[in-house]
Design a protein around this motif. Structure first.
Motif, mmCIF file in Angstrom:
data_model
loop_
_atom_site.group_PDB
_atom_site.id
_atom_site.type_symbol
_atom_site.label_atom_id
_atom_site.label_comp_id
_atom_site.label_asym_id
_atom_site.label_seq_id
_atom_site.Cartn_x
_atom_site.Cartn_y
_atom_site.Cartn_z
ATOM 1 N N ILE A 55 44.199 31.383 23.332
ATOM 2 C CA ILE A 55 45.747 31.448 23.050
ATOM 3 C C ILE A 55 47.168 30.465 22.413
ATOM 4 C CG2 ILE A 55 48.529 32.941 22.526
ATOM 5 C CD1 ILE A 55 46.420 35.078 23.478
ATOM 6 N N TRP A 56 47.218 29.669 23.967
ATOM 7 C CA TRP A 56 48.036 28.847 24.448
ATOM 8 C C TRP A 56 47.773 27.246 22.564
ATOM 9 C CZ3 TRP A 56 52.469 25.652 24.370
ATOM 10 C CH2 TRP A 56 51.996 24.680 24.835
ATOM 11 N N GLN A 57 46.048 27.144 22.997
ATOM 12 C CA GLN A 57 45.778 26.353 21.887
ATOM 13 C C GLN A 57 46.074 26.902 20.391
ATOM 14 O OE1 GLN A 57 41.533 26.153 23.815
ATOM 15 N NE2 GLN A 57 42.029 23.757 23.623
ATOM 16 N N LEU A 58 46.354 28.160 20.347
ATOM 17 C CA LEU A 58 46.104 28.383 18.646
ATOM 18 C C LEU A 58 47.480 28.494 18.512
ATOM 19 C CD1 LEU A 58 43.513 31.358 18.740
ATOM 20 C CD2 LEU A 58 43.977 29.638 16.806
ATOM 21 N N VAL A 59 48.115 29.058 19.384
ATOM 22 C CA VAL A 59 49.838 28.960 19.318
ATOM 23 C C VAL A 59 50.603 27.319 18.346
ATOM 24 C CG1 VAL A 59 52.375 28.925 19.927
ATOM 25 C CG2 VAL A 59 50.823 31.009 20.765
ATOM 26 N N ASP A 60 49.562 26.546 19.944
ATOM 27 C CA ASP A 60 50.113 25.207 19.378
ATOM 28 C C ASP A 60 49.714 23.669 18.517
ATOM 29 O OD1 ASP A 60 51.926 22.918 21.006
ATOM 30 O OD2 ASP A 60 50.058 21.729 21.511
ATOM 31 N N HIS A 61 49.202 24.294 17.840
ATOM 32 C CA HIS A 61 48.435 23.909 17.145
ATOM 33 C C HIS A 61 48.936 24.481 15.683
ATOM 34 C CE1 HIS A 61 45.375 23.100 13.783
ATOM 35 N NE2 HIS A 61 44.949 23.971 13.449
ATOM 36 N N ILE A 62 49.501 26.097 15.605
ATOM 37 C CA ILE A 62 50.692 26.490 14.470
ATOM 38 C C ILE A 62 51.211 25.410 14.077
ATOM 39 C CG2 ILE A 62 51.771 28.456 13.600
ATOM 40 C CD1 ILE A 62 49.413 30.648 15.029
ATOM 41 N N ARG A 63 51.864 25.552 15.562
ATOM 42 C CA ARG A 63 53.222 24.796 15.728
ATOM 43 C C ARG A 63 53.006 22.926 15.258
ATOM 44 N NH1 ARG A 63 54.815 20.239 18.693
ATOM 45 N NH2 ARG A 63 52.672 20.349 20.361
ATOM 46 N N ILE A 64 51.999 22.411 15.880
ATOM 47 C CA ILE A 64 52.091 21.524 15.048
ATOM 48 C C ILE A 64 51.247 20.842 13.908
ATOM 49 C CG2 ILE A 64 50.225 18.968 15.466
ATOM 50 C CD1 ILE A 64 49.428 20.033 18.410
ATOM 51 N N ALA A 65 50.682 21.791 13.379
ATOM 52 C CA ALA A 65 50.128 22.178 10.973
ATOM 53 C C ALA A 65 51.979 22.473 10.777
ATOM 54 C CB ALA A 65 48.875 22.858 11.688
ATOM 55 N N GLN A 66 52.604 22.891 11.411
ATOM 56 C CA GLN A 66 53.702 23.460 10.622
ATOM 57 C C GLN A 66 54.868 22.503 10.411
ATOM 58 O OE1 GLN A 66 55.839 27.582 10.813
ATOM 59 N NE2 GLN A 66 56.668 26.234 12.154
ATOM 60 N N TRP A 67 54.632 21.955 11.804
ATOM 61 C CA TRP A 67 55.885 20.939 11.602
ATOM 62 C C TRP A 67 55.093 19.786 10.722
ATOM 63 C CZ3 TRP A 67 53.083 15.928 12.900
ATOM 64 C CH2 TRP A 67 54.128 15.004 13.460
ATOM 65 N N ASP A 68 53.891 19.328 10.542
ATOM 66 C CA ASP A 68 53.728 18.080 9.590
ATOM 67 C C ASP A 68 53.393 18.354 8.624
ATOM 68 O OD1 ASP A 68 51.346 15.364 8.890
ATOM 69 O OD2 ASP A 68 49.907 17.088 9.032
ATOM 70 N N ILE A 69 52.998 19.812 7.703
ATOM 71 C CA ILE A 69 53.644 19.905 6.853
ATOM 72 C C ILE A 69 55.145 20.813 6.774
ATOM 73 C CG2 ILE A 69 53.690 21.804 4.657
ATOM 74 C CD1 ILE A 69 51.042 22.978 6.445
ATOM 75 N N LEU A 70 55.794 20.438 7.457
ATOM 76 C CA LEU A 70 57.274 20.114 7.044
ATOM 77 C C LEU A 70 58.173 18.885 6.573
ATOM 78 C CD1 LEU A 70 60.481 20.888 6.940
ATOM 79 C CD2 LEU A 70 60.257 21.286 9.056
ATOM 80 N N GLU A 71 57.091 17.903 7.514
ATOM 81 C CA GLU A 71 57.651 16.674 7.455
ATOM 82 C C GLU A 71 57.084 16.018 5.970
ATOM 83 O OE1 GLU A 71 59.755 15.030 8.698
ATOM 84 O OE2 GLU A 71 59.838 16.972 10.062
ATOM 85 N N PHE A 72 55.679 16.530 5.807
ATOM 86 C CA PHE A 72 54.849 15.815 4.600
ATOM 87 C C PHE A 72 55.894 16.289 3.582
ATOM 88 C CE2 PHE A 72 52.584 16.209 1.525
ATOM 89 C CZ PHE A 72 51.932 15.228 0.592
ATOM 90 N N SER A 73 56.747 17.698 3.185
ATOM 91 C CA SER A 73 57.015 17.538 2.022
ATOM 92 C C SER A 73 58.810 17.481 2.088
ATOM 93 C CB SER A 73 57.455 19.651 2.531
ATOM 94 O OG SER A 73 55.763 19.967 2.975
ATOM 95 N N ARG A 74 59.652 16.521 3.593
ATOM 96 C CA ARG A 74 60.259 16.694 3.413
ATOM 97 C C ARG A 74 61.305 14.690 3.404
ATOM 98 N NH1 ARG A 74 63.269 19.276 8.283
ATOM 99 N NH2 ARG A 74 62.375 18.395 10.036
ATOM 100 N N ASN A 75 59.813 14.233 4.052
ATOM 101 C CA ASN A 75 59.722 12.728 4.343
ATOM 102 C C ASN A 75 58.030 12.197 4.073
ATOM 103 O OD1 ASN A 75 60.040 10.521 5.492
ATOM 104 N ND2 ASN A 75 59.578 11.540 7.869
ATOM 105 N N PRO A 76 58.621 10.928 2.226
ATOM 106 C CA PRO A 76 57.666 10.512 2.255
ATOM 107 C C PRO A 76 56.810 9.934 2.955
ATOM 108 C CG PRO A 76 59.451 10.266 0.665
ATOM 109 C CD PRO A 76 59.827 11.062 1.788
ATOM 110 N N ALA A 77 57.169 9.274 4.077
ATOM 111 C CA ALA A 77 57.131 8.157 4.848
ATOM 112 C C ALA A 77 56.496 8.880 6.692
ATOM 113 C CB ALA A 77 58.794 7.368 5.352
ATOM 114 N N HIS A 78 56.240 10.348 6.123
ATOM 115 C CA HIS A 78 55.755 10.844 7.593
ATOM 116 C C HIS A 78 54.276 10.104 7.769
ATOM 117 C CE1 HIS A 78 54.301 13.606 10.041
ATOM 118 N NE2 HIS A 78 53.664 14.553 9.064
ATOM 119 N N GLN A 79 53.786 10.151 8.304
ATOM 120 C CA GLN A 79 52.528 10.303 8.601
ATOM 121 C C GLN A 79 51.724 11.072 9.893
ATOM 122 O OE1 GLN A 79 50.082 7.086 7.893
ATOM 123 N NE2 GLN A 79 52.289 6.771 6.764
#
Length: 167
Positions: A55-79
């Motif tokens: 469950i920890w790995q799933l929660v952390d994966h949700i966190r990382i993926a959502q953060w990545d999508i958020l940053e991609f959506s608002r920051n053109p320089a996001h890697q």
């Protein structure tokens, strides 16, 4: 009964409201908060036999993926992190309660930040981003909802296997 004429503004508003409901509600799935509510700390790092994640790995994966999508959506320089290693914790359990709480809090905070993007009338839901390969805010909202719901379902299945889900 009088009918309301659809205009581009009313359609846009309706779509935004539906996206917000999808990301915050539980129409066809349990919300993230409900999936982790009442989970005993001792079960966060258990990886049931024949399942690839805790469950920890799933929660952390949700966190990382959502953060990545958020940053991609608002920051053109996001890697984005490297796939798949940058999206999954190697640790089966959080180091401590603080790490767990930080991950859960970031899921909530990043969701709120994404909702702010959706609520911003200056942001076109349909216009492809200048970066990427055709993604737009609508697509990214649906991606967050779909991805999170998928993994929330996995969290609930693990909880059921561990006898830690209300009947």
């Amino acid at each position: 009964m009088a009918s309301i004429k659809s205009t581009p503004d009313t359609i846009d508003s309706a779509v935004r409201n539906q996206l917000i409901a999808l990301l915050t509600g539980s129409n066809a799935h349990q919300p993230f908060e409900e999936a982790i509510h009442g989970l005993p700390a001792a079960l966060r790092g258990i990886k049931p036999q024949k399942l690839p994640y805790s469950i920890w790995q799933l929660v952390d994966h949700i966190r990382i993926a959502q953060w990545d999508i958020l940053e991609f959506s608002r920051n053109p320089a996001h890697q984005s992190p490297p796939w798949p290693s940058g999206y999954w914790s190697k640790e089966v359990a959080p180091i401590n309660d603080q790490d767990w709480q930080q991950a859960v809090d970031q899921v909530r905070q990043d969701r709120e930040a994404f909702l702010a993007l959706i609520n911003d009338p200056k942001r076109d839901l349909y216009e492809p981003f200048a970066h990427g390969d055709g993604q737009n805010l609508l697509r990214e909202a649906l991606l967050i909802a779909d991805h999170t719901a998928y993994h929330v379902g996995e969290i609930i299945i693990i909880r059921r296997l561990l006898n830690a889900w209300p009947s």
